[in-house]
Motif scaffolding. Structure first.
Motif, PDB file in Angstrom:
ATOM      1  N   LEU A 265       0.982  -1.044   0.071  1.00 42.84           N
ATOM      2  CA  LEU A 265       0.060   0.006  -0.086  1.00 42.84           C
ATOM      3  C   LEU A 265       0.960   1.255  -0.131  1.00 42.84           C
ATOM      4  N   ALA A 266       1.991   1.056   0.925  1.00 39.25           N
ATOM      5  CA  ALA A 266       2.741   2.511   0.967  1.00 39.25           C
ATOM      6  C   ALA A 266       3.345   2.723  -0.421  1.00 39.25           C
ATOM      7  N   ASN A 267       3.852   1.722  -1.153  1.00 41.38           N
ATOM      8  CA  ASN A 267       4.673   2.066  -2.409  1.00 41.38           C
ATOM      9  C   ASN A 267       3.512   2.431  -3.365  1.00 41.38           C
ATOM     10  N   ALA A 268       2.080   1.836  -3.243  1.00 43.18           N
ATOM     11  CA  ALA A 268       1.222   2.377  -4.323  1.00 43.18           C
ATOM     12  C   ALA A 268       0.615   3.623  -3.963  1.00 43.18           C
ATOM     13  N   GLU A 269       0.322   3.802  -2.831  1.00 43.35           N
ATOM     14  CA  GLU A 269      -0.459   5.365  -2.535  1.00 43.35           C
ATOM     15  C   GLU A 269       0.394   6.277  -2.085  1.00 43.35           C
ATOM     16  N   TYR A 270       1.684   6.066  -1.557  1.00 45.46           N
ATOM     17  CA  TYR A 270       2.621   6.944  -0.670  1.00 45.46           C
ATOM     18  C   TYR A 270       3.977   6.740  -0.971  1.00 45.46           C
ATOM     19  N   PRO A 271       4.328   6.665  -2.389  1.00 43.98           N
ATOM     20  CA  PRO A 271       5.764   6.440  -2.717  1.00 43.98           C
ATOM     21  C   PRO A 271       6.555   7.761  -1.937  1.00 43.98           C
ATOM     22  N   ARG A 272       7.972   7.167  -1.773  1.00 44.79           N
ATOM     23  CA  ARG A 272       8.745   8.054  -1.495  1.00 44.79           C
ATOM     24  C   ARG A 272       9.187   9.145  -2.737  1.00 44.79           C
ATOM     25  N   PRO A 273       9.316  10.403  -2.027  1.00 47.13           N
ATOM     26  CA  PRO A 273       9.523  11.271  -2.910  1.00 47.13           C
ATOM     27  C   PRO A 273      10.979  11.099  -3.752  1.00 47.13           C
ATOM     28  N   ASP A 274      12.002  10.452  -3.489  1.00 45.79           N
ATOM     29  CA  ASP A 274      13.331  10.099  -4.032  1.00 45.79           C
ATOM     30  C   ASP A 274      12.934   8.969  -5.075  1.00 45.79           C
ATOM     31  N   GLY A 275      11.817   8.142  -4.742  1.00 44.93           N
ATOM     32  CA  GLY A 275      11.718   7.023  -5.895  1.00 44.93           C
ATOM     33  C   GLY A 275      11.992   5.662  -5.324  1.00 44.93           C
ATOM     34  N   ARG A 276      12.871   5.642  -4.288  1.00 41.82           N
ATOM     35  CA  ARG A 276      13.161   4.487  -3.558  1.00 41.82           C
ATOM     36  C   ARG A 276      11.933   3.888  -3.250  1.00 41.82           C
ATOM     37  N   ALA A 277      12.007   2.553  -3.254  1.00 42.66           N
ATOM     38  CA  ALA A 277      10.883   1.800  -2.967  1.00 42.66           C
ATOM     39  C   ALA A 277      10.791   1.501  -1.372  1.00 42.66           C
ATOM     40  N   TRP A 278       9.763   1.434  -0.644  1.00 44.58           N
ATOM     41  CA  TRP A 278       9.594   1.185   0.856  1.00 44.58           C
ATOM     42  C   TRP A 278       9.645  -0.499   0.779  1.00 44.58           C
ATOM     43  N   THR A 279      10.498  -0.868   1.982  1.00 46.09           N
ATOM     44  CA  THR A 279      10.665  -2.431   2.191  1.00 46.09           C
ATOM     45  C   THR A 279      10.108  -2.619   3.502  1.00 46.09           C
ATOM     46  N   ALA A 280      10.062  -3.860   3.985  1.00 49.49           N
ATOM     47  CA  ALA A 280       9.563  -4.333   5.013  1.00 49.49           C
ATOM     48  C   ALA A 280      10.702  -3.593   6.222  1.00 49.49           C
ATOM     49  N   ALA A 281      11.805  -3.369   5.921  1.00 49.43           N
ATOM     50  CA  ALA A 281      12.901  -2.659   6.791  1.00 49.43           C
ATOM     51  C   ALA A 281      12.389  -1.355   7.198  1.00 49.43           C
ATOM     52  N   ASP A 282      11.513  -0.792   6.410  1.00 45.27           N
ATOM     53  CA  ASP A 282      11.264   0.531   6.845  1.00 45.27           C
ATOM     54  C   ASP A 282       9.878   0.642   7.690  1.00 45.27           C
ATOM     55  N   THR A 283       9.450  -0.492   8.071  1.00 43.99           N
ATOM     56  CA  THR A 283       8.447  -0.360   9.034  1.00 43.99           C
ATOM     57  C   THR A 283       8.729  -0.905  10.360  1.00 43.99           C
ATOM     58  N   LEU A 284       8.055  -0.533  11.062  1.00 46.85           N
ATOM     59  CA  LEU A 284       8.239  -0.997  12.647  1.00 46.85           C
ATOM     60  C   LEU A 284       7.128  -2.029  13.058  1.00 46.85           C
ATOM     61  N   LYS A 285       7.412  -3.158  13.451  1.00 46.16           N
ATOM     62  CA  LYS A 285       6.349  -4.224  13.612  1.00 46.16           C
ATOM     63  C   LYS A 285       6.437  -4.117  15.274  1.00 46.16           C
ATOM     64  N   ASN A 286       5.221  -4.303  15.827  1.00 37.82           N
ATOM     65  CA  ASN A 286       4.949  -4.004  17.201  1.00 37.82           C
ATOM     66  C   ASN A 286       4.365  -5.356  17.779  1.00 37.82           C
ATOM     67  N   VAL A 287       5.008  -6.307  18.237  1.00 34.62           N
ATOM     68  CA  VAL A 287       4.585  -7.525  18.650  1.00 34.62           C
ATOM     69  C   VAL A 287       4.197  -7.832  20.284  1.00 34.62           C
ATOM     70  N   VAL A 288       2.902  -8.063  20.561  1.00 36.68           N
ATOM     71  CA  VAL A 288       2.476  -8.112  21.957  1.00 36.68           C
ATOM     72  C   VAL A 288       2.773  -9.556  22.404  1.00 36.68           C
ATOM     73  N   LEU A 289       3.635  -9.385  23.470  1.00 35.16           N
ATOM     74  CA  LEU A 289       3.649 -10.960  24.326  1.00 35.16           C
ATOM     75  C   LEU A 289       3.359 -10.828  25.766  1.00 35.16           C
ATOM     76  N   ALA A 290       2.993 -11.904  26.258  1.00 34.10           N
ATOM     77  CA  ALA A 290       2.788 -12.089  27.633  1.00 34.10           C
ATOM     78  C   ALA A 290       4.138 -12.866  28.242  1.00 34.10           C
ATOM     79  N   VAL A 291       4.496 -11.987  29.412  1.00 35.17           N
ATOM     80  CA  VAL A 291       5.637 -12.766  30.187  1.00 35.17           C
ATOM     81  C   VAL A 291       5.107 -13.176  31.476  1.00 35.17           C
ATOM     82  N   VAL A 292       5.119 -14.483  31.942  1.00 37.67           N
ATOM     83  CA  VAL A 292       4.559 -14.954  33.165  1.00 37.67           C
ATOM     84  C   VAL A 292       5.822 -15.162  33.903  1.00 37.67           C
TER      85      VAL A 292
END
Lengths: 587, 587
Positions: free
Chosen positions: A270-297
């Protein structure tokens, strides 16, 4: 006395065992070395017992060279000492527990730190008694969830376990090094390639810990290594932290619509289709921050939610997470967990929203937020906006959100830099064949092992623990040394030095074979003699190849001309040798 | 490499262990050979492990000489095979049982007949494969009700167990004899006195069985022997049956008042006081017939009352009764049992009453009546009249009552004739150190071990089972070889060949000792070297005596004159020997 096949307890099998998952298991059963009794529990037939004894002799020899003394503990041990160290509980289902006729609890020991500690406590009382290294070669028990691959992961298995006792940390370093050196000598003598990796001490506690891994495709462990010599267990790999980036000139974050993007892949598309980078470089997964929810017992049962933020091209690696939160246990957050925290919008979680901080410093949720060490100040991220169907672009770490800390939770990827600067790493499969631990004072403190120090004061002893899987090593050697015909033992651990095969029905041939066998025995070699009178040469050769003794002497028609054949099992080379020269040809 | 006391894992203790019941236990703990971990469960320290290894080496050697091949089974075994032979249940509380994480039943094997049988079934299929003898030296588990006397009766202990497989009964005889001969050689090499006694096979089933007993006051078994060479376990003793006596002229039985005579002693007293024999000879307990009521519980749970009639000077010996009624279990009759059989008048039971037969042939009670083999036709007895306070005198066996059979239930008394005519027997204490059994086809039938015979038909294999208690033997040797100073090992099993003690503080003495030690090691001797620099000669000598190495070399001031002392631990003799002659003096 030579071992004669006419009365040896050996039957080779034509068929592979149905349950064999790996080559070593298949061949050790077919060639008559071992026999399964129950899942992960094996009986040793005469051939197998011989190989096992040779491995044990090499280990004993090097333990003696390392100044360690042999003892032998029972497998059946009382519960109490393991209760004191909490391992009675910590081992969970892996521990075989039982009761005696009076209802007293016992266990089948998976490892013996507790009772070695108590033994030294019983007998020693002064720093003058130390250092001490003692070991045993003994059968251990672990109720593995998935006993597999024959001897590679059994439920009853033989280990050499050694324990060192020192008054000082420096002393422990010396004892540790002595065992580590002995391990190098043992694996070298056994012809076993090994990599020493930094390891997490895991359930054993303690500070310094290294594993000896044997690189092999059947290995259970993934380890990390660089061409420049770095090696570590995945659990122990330390991320190289990039430099922080100045905030100056970084644009403000932007909340954008991102319908139907609950995953990193859909978000990047979606980011590459709708919100491309001004300099033309493609967004990759490395540009995203994944937030994982875990429970510690925690061990006391309290349950805490934790969110881990990591680059979207990486996954949370549970082995690493477990180490990070030990002794707590980690599991995925449940629907019930989410229900208690409406501030987290599933699929669109992020540390920040237009209403303010959601996670980390000054957050609204009160949930601990830990990030991958690569999420340094000044890094820009596309991440959830904590609003359904919306993400925020250009969220800057350290400016727009501040984490509660970092955590080594991400998987290691090929090409990641080694922490010692020795270049990019690769991932390889290995099997643990040895483990050296600095336990430190954990067990001595728990069980009260103190001695008088130089000043006459009680001081707690510091310990090391050192294990080698004897039966696993045997399987690994078999795994590495075979061909389509059978096993090909290295001389150091072969069940016999030479396998003499008499062929045909000519009495003169058998007489000559007897003489050769007697001479080889007299020269100190262990000889397996195939003296079966009515078995075809083809079957005899097939058995010899399957059994895998390194040198095979074929005594046949050539006897009339005074020659026999010497056959090298590994190379397949066969050479005509004068009968009188057989001994020399084998030397 | 010599073993140096400065860094050996050894501490001798001044105090006897509180729980030591026997000398061997006391000394093996004090001298640093073993250490208790739980009731009947011991750890082996370096000295103990050395002695154990020497015993095992002798056993292995003689097993090889007997044509047996070594294998090694797990201790942890699945329930199924032991269920098939019913031993899962028969072993009762003696079996350590446990479950794995899936709830599957396992046991810690007390002996391995089942799995050896299954192994041979797995691998062999023809009479041509037989005979076969295989053995292991392995740790076994029995949850003894009263683990006692240190290693003499442990719950985890080491055994050599061998099993033979033959197609014919004659073959079994040969295999049995080979093991029996090997046992004689083993005990001879170990310097262990033994008596071979006929034994009941007990829970093992089968036909022929002999025990090797070591005569010792700490023994748990009573055995029977004659000066003429007869020897048997109490269970296996066969009563010599006297000749029957003609009935002619024997008077009719007479029922007489016998108030308050519910015991044999009170009865004999009353008989002598009130009814003296016409010829003046006193009545004795041997003139009375004691009738003991027992309940036999069959394996299927049915309960049968049995009355045993035996001469009043003997007791029912439960060990012998158990053999007689196996596999049923025997217990004393309860009040409830008596309540169901009002025909039995407690304290005054007899086979006959004035109203007719009470027990045995044509009896009114329907209870089986078995008599001691000495109760032959024509013997006359004083026995209960089955009326309260009354006995019958002159009741003649075979005339006035007929038993349902005989039973070997009475205790053996010193002076009883040996069944082989070798004279009167005596009773002695012994400890079982070995056991050879002809199991026959019991296990092979239960587990389906059949092979093709010469005619191509399936035939059930016949088996033998042969056990030696390795750790028990070690304790017995220690029990037999000690004095008030400590252990006195025979050379064959001593932990070291020679114990060199350097005394004083003179460096020249220690240098000389080093040289002597190096030369002794080079000549092939195992040397324990007491090189402790600051320990007094008295303490060193005391430790040497406690540890019990057969030869002690004292290196002290005599070094200046070129002499040392060679001390024989057993005899106490000390001889001055020139330094250059030490090797020769020890040879």
């Amino acid at each position: 006395m030579p071992t004669r096949l006419t009365n040896y307890f050996l039957r080779t099998l034509r068929e592979d065992p149905a349950d064999a998952e790996v080559t070593s298991h298949r061949l050790l059963v077919r060639a008559g070395y071992i026999r399964r009794q129950a899942p992960g529990v094996f009986a040793w037939l005469p051939l197998g017992l011989r190989v096992k004894a040779k491995i044990e002799a090499i280990i004993r020899d090097e333990m003696t060279n390392a100044g360690a003394h042999e003892v032998h503990f029972p497998a059946l041990l009382p519960r109490e000492p393991y209760e004191v160290t909490n391992r009675w509980t910590e081992y969970g289902d892996n521990l075989f527990r039982l009761q005696d006729r009076r209802g007293t609890d016992y266990l089948l020991a998976p490892t013996h730190e507790e009772v070695f500690t108590l033994l030294v406590k019983d007998l020693y009382n002064s720093y003058k008694d130390l250092p001490l290294s003692i070991y045993q070669i003994q059968d251990k028990y672990r109720d593995e969830a998935r006993p597999r691959a024959g001897l590679l992961r059994g439920r009853e298995f033989t280990m050499k376990d050694a324990y060192s006792f020192d008054i000082s940390d420096e002393g422990l370093d010396v004892s540790y090094q002595a065992q580590r050196d002995a391990y190098e000598r043992i694996f070298t003598r056994l012809g076993l390639e090994y990599v020493i990796v930094k390891a997490d001490a895991g359930a054993m506690g303690g500070s310094k810990s290294e594993e000896f891994l044997h690189p092999t495709p059947v290995g259970e462990d993934t380890f990390v290594r660089s061409a420049g010599g770095y090696a570590a267990n995945v659990e122990a790999f330390e991320t190289v932290v990039p430099e922080a980036i100045p905030f100056d000139g970084l644009p403000a974050p932007l909340v954008l619509d991102s319908p139907n993007t609950p995953t990193i892949a859909t978000l990047v598309d979606l980011a590459n289709a709708e919100y491309p980078r001004p300099d033309g470089r493609a967004w990759t997964a490395a540009d995203t921050l994944k937030n994982v929810v875990l429970a510690v017992v925690a061990p006391d049962g309290t349950r805490e939610l934790v969110v881990i933020g990591l680059p979207g091209d990486r996954d949370v690696e549970m082995k690493r997470v477990e180490v990070a939160f030990a002794p707590g246990e980690v599991e995925p957050a449940t629907e019930a967990d989410f229900a208690k925290h409406p501030g987290l919008v599933k699929g669109y979680i992020g540390p920040w929203s237009e209403a303010g901080a959601v996670l980390g410093d000054e957050s609204s949720t009160g949930i601990r937020f830990l990030v991958d060490p690569r999420v340094v100040d000044g890094t820009e991220w596309i991440t959830g906006a904590n609003v359904d169907q919306k993400h925020v672009f250009g969220l800057v770490a350290g400016r727009d959100f501040v984490a509660d800390g970092t955590v080594e939770a991400s998987n290691v990827l090929p090409g990641d830099p080694a922490p010692d600067g020795s270049g990019p790493v690769e991932l390889a499969r290995g099997m643990e064949i040895g483990h050296v631990f600095q336990l430190g004072r954990k067990y001595a403190e728990a069980l009260g092992l103190k001695v008088l120090d130089e000043n006459g004061k009680l001081a707690t002893v510091t310990m090391g623990s050192y294990g080698i899987g004897v039966t696993r090593i045997l399987a690994i050697i078999a795994e590495d040394n075979n061909d389509d015909k059978g096993l090909v033992w290295p001389a150091a651990v072969a069940p016999f030095d030479v396998h003499v095969v008499a062929t045909g029905r000519d009495e003169a041939v058998f007489d000559a074979a007897e003489t050769i066998v007697a001479e080889l025995e007299a020269s100190g070699l262990d000889v397996l003699y195939d003296d079966r009178p009515k078995v075809s040469p083809g079957v005899k050769f097939g058995d010899a190849e399957l059994i895998g003794v390194p040198k095979i002497v074929i005594v046949g028609r050539g006897v009339a001309d005074g020659v026999v054949e010497v056959w090298d099992r590994a190379t397949g080379d066969r050479a005509q040798v004068a009968i009188g020269e057989v001994g020399a040809a084998l030397a």
